[in-house]
Motif scaffolding. Structure first.
Motif, short mmCIF file in Angstrom:
data_model
loop_
_atom_site.label_atom_id
_atom_site.label_comp_id
_atom_site.label_asym_id
_atom_site.label_seq_id
_atom_site.Cartn_x
_atom_site.Cartn_y
_atom_site.Cartn_z
N ILE A 94 0.83 -1.21 0.00
CA ILE A 94 0.00 0.00 0.00
C ILE A 94 0.86 1.25 0.00
CG2 ILE A 94 -1.76 1.29 1.28
CD1 ILE A 94 -2.74 -1.37 2.42
N ARG A 95 1.94 1.25 0.80
CA ARG A 95 2.82 2.41 0.89
C ARG A 95 4.29 1.97 0.78
NH1 ARG A 95 1.76 7.45 4.89
NH2 ARG A 95 -0.23 8.14 4.06
N PRO A 96 4.72 1.53 -0.37
CA PRO A 96 6.09 1.01 -0.50
C PRO A 96 7.16 2.05 -0.19
CG PRO A 96 5.06 1.31 -2.66
CD PRO A 96 3.98 1.48 -1.65
N ASP A 97 6.87 3.34 -0.39
CA ASP A 97 7.89 4.36 -0.18
C ASP A 97 8.26 4.54 1.29
OD1 ASP A 97 7.91 4.79 -2.86
OD2 ASP A 97 6.68 6.61 -2.82
N ASN A 98 7.42 4.04 2.21
CA ASN A 98 7.71 4.18 3.64
C ASN A 98 8.57 3.05 4.19
OD1 ASN A 98 4.71 5.77 3.78
ND2 ASN A 98 6.35 6.55 5.10
N TYR A 99 8.91 2.08 3.34
CA TYR A 99 9.70 0.94 3.80
C TYR A 99 11.09 1.00 3.19
CZ TYR A 99 5.33 -0.63 5.73
OH TYR A 99 4.17 -0.68 6.47
N VAL A 100 12.09 0.97 4.07
CA VAL A 100 13.48 1.13 3.63
C VAL A 100 14.36 0.09 4.31
CG1 VAL A 100 13.20 3.61 3.25
CG2 VAL A 100 13.99 2.79 5.48
N LEU A 101 15.55 -0.10 3.75
CA LEU A 101 16.55 -0.96 4.36
C LEU A 101 17.47 -0.13 5.25
CD1 LEU A 101 17.65 -3.31 1.44
CD2 LEU A 101 16.57 -4.02 3.58
N THR A 102 17.78 -0.63 6.43
CA THR A 102 18.71 0.07 7.30
C THR A 102 19.67 -0.94 7.92
OG1 THR A 102 18.92 1.73 9.06
CG2 THR A 102 17.35 -0.05 9.42
N LYS A 103 20.79 -0.48 8.43
CA LYS A 103 21.83 -1.35 8.96
C LYS A 103 21.45 -1.89 10.33
CE LYS A 103 26.81 -1.49 9.86
NZ LYS A 103 28.08 -0.69 9.88
N ASN A 104 21.57 -3.20 10.50
CA ASN A 104 21.35 -3.86 11.78
C ASN A 104 22.70 -4.00 12.48
OD1 ASN A 104 21.03 -5.89 13.82
ND2 ASN A 104 19.13 -6.54 12.83
N ARG A 105 22.84 -3.43 13.69
CA ARG A 105 24.13 -3.41 14.37
C ARG A 105 24.57 -4.78 14.85
NH1 ARG A 105 23.88 -0.52 19.18
NH2 ARG A 105 26.12 -0.26 19.16
N ASP A 107 24.12 -8.08 13.37
CA ASP A 107 24.75 -8.98 12.41
C ASP A 107 25.33 -8.23 11.21
OD1 ASP A 107 22.54 -8.18 10.97
OD2 ASP A 107 21.50 -10.09 11.12
N GLN A 108 25.33 -6.90 11.30
CA GLN A 108 25.88 -6.05 10.24
C GLN A 108 25.13 -6.22 8.91
OE1 GLN A 108 28.22 -3.74 11.13
NE2 GLN A 108 27.82 -4.61 13.14
N GLY A 109 23.95 -6.84 8.99
CA GLY A 109 23.15 -6.98 7.79
C GLY A 109 22.17 -5.83 7.66
N SER A 110 21.18 -6.00 6.80
CA SER A 110 20.18 -4.96 6.59
C SER A 110 18.81 -5.46 7.02
CB SER A 110 20.14 -4.55 5.12
OG SER A 110 21.37 -3.96 4.74
N THR A 111 17.99 -4.55 7.56
CA THR A 111 16.66 -4.88 8.05
C THR A 111 15.65 -3.94 7.40
OG1 THR A 111 17.54 -5.60 10.18
CG2 THR A 111 15.20 -5.02 10.10
N VAL A 112 14.52 -4.49 6.97
CA VAL A 112 13.45 -3.65 6.43
C VAL A 112 12.71 -3.01 7.60
CG1 VAL A 112 11.29 -3.62 5.12
CG2 VAL A 112 13.17 -5.09 4.39
N ASP A 292 6.79 -6.47 10.71
CA ASP A 292 6.73 -7.88 10.35
C ASP A 292 6.78 -8.03 8.83
OD1 ASP A 292 4.16 -7.32 9.34
OD2 ASP A 292 3.14 -8.13 11.10
N ASP A 293 6.57 -9.24 8.34
CA ASP A 293 6.70 -9.50 6.91
C ASP A 293 5.69 -8.73 6.06
OD1 ASP A 293 8.77 -11.21 7.42
OD2 ASP A 293 7.54 -13.03 7.37
N ASN A 294 4.55 -8.36 6.66
CA ASN A 294 3.53 -7.61 5.94
C ASN A 294 3.58 -6.10 6.21
OD1 ASN A 294 2.28 -9.78 4.56
ND2 ASN A 294 1.17 -10.35 6.40
#
Length: 377
Positions: A94-105, A107-112, A292-294
């Motif tokens: 519904i609002r894809p522009d509000n979801y971004v990837l950011t750094k997770n401290r 595991d140094q990976g990325s989190t939505v 969450d996933d949704n």
């Protein structure tokens, strides 16, 4: 639930009465019958093993039935039959522009994460939660009286209130326990599901609706908010805290459990700053938070913030943090929390216009009372 459980037991009495009789069937067959009758599924190996072991060391079959019909799984089955499944849309679509990837401290990976760019984004999420009945679905919140509820009720009793108000009381488990101990308590709830499943003996004292619009008298010397304030729209938080302050009598207390991130001077670090972007926001709600996933905020939390933010925001509305009382409670209960409910260590006690000597008296009383059954080494 009590009514549904009794009806279900009654309706199936002839079908499985014999396994209830002592020595009329093996424990394994009895447990399998209970699973099929109440949980409507085959018995899993671990569940059977645990149940049979409990029965062998003295748990009665009636007690085992009671444990099943008070379990979250059984509640989920009954509430689904009553209300049907809650279908939530995918907010990312519904609002894809509000979801971004950011750094997770960690595991140094990325989190939505969800990015709240301004107040309108918080308003939109709140609207989605209300419109789609997010709190009518089954969640991590328990509807039953369990050890966690008993500990909370005991803590409230240690603070010696005479008239309590619990915001977000769910089915009224804590209210029921307080009533049994002789403490008068009322509740507030917005979930139709929770109201329908509330304990009959205290349902009359649960106010259905929003704290800001309910007609309540300012008579309470204790307000309880267990995992409640973080669910509020941050643009409305001050209004809710102002309302709490109005309803509290002078000297009244607020006991609240809030997931506060980072290191706190009283309870230390319970929830780490696991997103890199959170490190720069000490006294404001985080604009990025986990979903969450949704795309729904985890557990419906709209405010993700540090303890410094919470302390400052309560204080602005005339509610002072009482660290002396908090420390006394931690001395008594941290052993239990550390082994059973780590998140419960992130709690606060706030007061309205207290007399300083009363705060010290409460802290001293807690340390002297020291109920050992929950105080583990």
């Amino acid at each position: 639930i009590s009514h549904w459980s009794h009806m279900r037991i009654k309706s199936t009495k002839k079908r499985w009465a014999s396994p209830i009789e002592e020595n009329s069937s093996t424990d394994e067959k009895f447990v399998e019958t209970c699973y099929r009758t109440f949980l409507e599924r085959p018995c899993d190996p671990e569940g059977k093993k645990y149940a049979c072991a409990a029965l062998r060391i003295g748990l009665s079959r009636l007690e085992y039935i009671k444990s099943i019909v008070s379990s979250p799984e059984y509640y989920g089955i009954i509430t689904e039959k009553l209300f049907g499944k809650t279908c939530l849309p995918n907010l990312k679509e519904i609002r894809p522009d509000n979801y971004v990837l950011t750094k997770n401290r960690h595991d140094q990976g990325s989190t939505v994460v969800f990015h709240a760019k301004d107040n309108s984004d918080f308003d939109w999420l709140e609207r989605m939660i209300i419109e789609y009945g997010y709190y009518e679905q089954a969640g991590v919140w328990s509807l039953t009286i369990d050890e966690d509820k008993r500990v909370i009720a005991e803590i409230i009793g240690m603070l010696k209130p005479s008239c309590c108000l619990e915001i977000g009381c769910s089915t009224g488990a804590v209210l029921k326990l307080l009533e049994e101990s002789g403490t008068y308590a009322e509740g507030i709830e917005i979930s139709h599901r929770a109201m329908a499943l509330s304990y009959p003996e205290i349902r009359r004292r649960i106010h259905f609706g929003d704290l800001l619009t309910l007609d309540l008298d300012p008579k309470y010397d204790m307000i309880i908010g267990m995992d409640v304030f973080e669910h509020l729209n941050p643009t409305k938080l001050s209004a809710y805290l102002r309302r709490c302050s109005h309803l509290l009598t002078d000297g009244g207390l607020i006991f609240t459990n809030i997931p506060a991130f980072g290191t706190d001077p009283v309870f230390g670090e319970v929830f780490p700053l696991y997103l890199a972007d959170w490190e720069d926001a000490s006294e404001s709600p985080f604009s990025l938070f986990c979903v969450d996933d949704n795309g729904w905020p985890i557990h419906g939390h709209l405010i993700w913030a540090t303890s410094a933010f919470w302390e400052k925001t309560f204080e602005i509305e005339g509610l002072k943090r009482e660290q002396e009382i908090e420390r006394a409670l931690h001395c008594v209960y941290d052993g239990y929390f550390s082994q059973n409910a780590q998140a419960r260590r992130s709690f606060f006690v706030f007061s309205k216009n207290p007399e300083s000597h009363l705060v010290s008296e409460i802290a001293t009383y807690i340390l002297k009372k020291n109920p050992s059954k929950f105080c583990l080494p």
